[in-house]
Design a protein around this motif. Structure first.
Motif, PDB file in Angstrom:
ATOM      1  N   ILE A   1      18.497 -32.382 -29.363  1.00  0.00           N
ATOM      2  CA  ILE A   1      19.534 -31.116 -29.165  1.00  0.00           C
ATOM      3  C   ILE A   1      19.932 -31.234 -27.713  1.00  0.00           C
ATOM      4  O   ILE A   1      19.161 -31.147 -26.844  1.00  0.00           O
ATOM      5  CB  ILE A   1      18.687 -29.926 -29.351  1.00  0.00           C
ATOM      6  CG1 ILE A   1      17.713 -29.908 -30.462  1.00  0.00           C
ATOM      7  CG2 ILE A   1      19.667 -28.636 -29.513  1.00  0.00           C
ATOM      8  CD1 ILE A   1      18.304 -29.613 -31.912  1.00  0.00           C
ATOM      9  N   ASP A   2      21.336 -30.927 -27.792  1.00  0.00           N
ATOM     10  CA  ASP A   2      21.957 -30.820 -26.289  1.00  0.00           C
ATOM     11  C   ASP A   2      23.154 -30.176 -26.242  1.00  0.00           C
ATOM     12  O   ASP A   2      23.932 -29.887 -27.399  1.00  0.00           O
ATOM     13  CB  ASP A   2      21.977 -32.455 -26.061  1.00  0.00           C
ATOM     14  CG  ASP A   2      22.458 -32.331 -24.455  1.00  0.00           C
ATOM     15  OD1 ASP A   2      22.128 -31.352 -23.616  1.00  0.00           O
ATOM     16  OD2 ASP A   2      22.672 -33.717 -23.770  1.00  0.00           O
ATOM     17  N   ALA A   3      23.774 -29.686 -25.069  1.00  0.00           N
ATOM     18  CA  ALA A   3      25.131 -29.039 -24.940  1.00  0.00           C
ATOM     19  C   ALA A   3      25.864 -30.304 -24.761  1.00  0.00           C
ATOM     20  O   ALA A   3      25.705 -31.334 -24.793  1.00  0.00           O
ATOM     21  CB  ALA A   3      25.074 -28.321 -23.685  1.00  0.00           C
ATOM     22  N   CYS A   4      27.263 -30.153 -25.164  1.00  0.00           N
ATOM     23  CA  CYS A   4      28.381 -30.899 -25.179  1.00  0.00           C
ATOM     24  C   CYS A   4      29.468 -30.417 -24.511  1.00  0.00           C
ATOM     25  O   CYS A   4      29.803 -29.405 -24.788  1.00  0.00           O
ATOM     26  CB  CYS A   4      28.349 -31.692 -26.552  1.00  0.00           C
ATOM     27  SG  CYS A   4      29.529 -32.955 -26.642  1.00  0.00           S
ATOM     28  N   LEU A   5      30.323 -31.383 -24.025  1.00  0.00           N
ATOM     29  CA  LEU A   5      31.902 -30.985 -23.676  1.00  0.00           C
ATOM     30  C   LEU A   5      32.559 -31.458 -24.749  1.00  0.00           C
ATOM     31  O   LEU A   5      32.316 -32.660 -25.448  1.00  0.00           O
ATOM     32  CB  LEU A   5      32.248 -31.603 -22.421  1.00  0.00           C
ATOM     33  CG  LEU A   5      31.236 -31.139 -21.279  1.00  0.00           C
ATOM     34  CD1 LEU A   5      31.746 -32.140 -19.883  1.00  0.00           C
ATOM     35  CD2 LEU A   5      31.282 -29.811 -21.048  1.00  0.00           C
TER      36      LEU A   5
END
Length: 177
Positions: free
Chosen positions: A93-97
């Motif tokens: 799970i991660d944030a992304c641009l």
């Protein structure tokens, strides 16, 4: 490579994501949430990890607000996790641009995440499957941008948490009947 996407404001977003991710959950699944609480744009993973633990998610979860997995410790943490869970099926799970038009989208995918890629870092890939939340545009730098709202990141985190909880229930509660 398969994926499904939903915008966090869609009332059925958790449902769409859960129906995809349920096929990647089994008894050996662990959830690894990447990011840091020191940057609003990068706290998506730790927020999801914290929310899952608060809701007593039945599968192991790593990466929370109090114990984040981030660029400075990811190698060591992944090594520890792989030692403790050598046969694990990891979901990252991660944030992304992304593109400006895609901010607020959540993507569940059948391939790993590449932490740090959006800001030019080379870190180990995480997971056999992954869930990412697009929190800002690639035109901006996630570590220096002060325009990302915690409200956006928190709401995306809640949808990801709900989708994992629902996917678990679809897989394990239905199989016991």
């Amino acid at each position: 490579m398969n994926k499904v996407k939903a915008h966090f404001k869609d009332p059925l977003s958790y449902y769409k994501l859960a129906y995809f991710i349920k096929d990647y959950l089994d008894v050996n699944t662990i959830v690894v949430c990447i990011g840091t609480d020191r940057c609003i744009g990068d706290c998506l993973g730790p927020l999801v990890g914290t929310l899952l633990k608060e809701k007593n998610f039945s599968l192991p979860v790593f990466g929370t607000i109090s114990e984040p997995i981030h660029a400075l410790n990811i190698d060591k943490k992944l090594q520890e996790i792989k030692l403790a869970y050598p046969t694990s099926n990891m979901i990252g799970i991660d944030a992304c641009l992304g593109d400006t038009d895609n901010i607020g989208e959540i993507h569940a995918r059948d391939y790993s995440i590449h932490p740090g890629k959006g800001v030019g870092k080379t870190l180990p890939h995480v997971g056999k499957a992954s869930i990412i939340g697009i929190v800002d545009s690639t035109e901006n730098n996630i570590f220096t941008n002060n325009t990302i709202r915690l409200d956006l990141v928190l709401n995306i985190s809640k949808v990801i948490t709900d989708s994992l909880l629902y996917a678990y229930n679809l897989n394990f509660l239905n199989s016991t009947n």
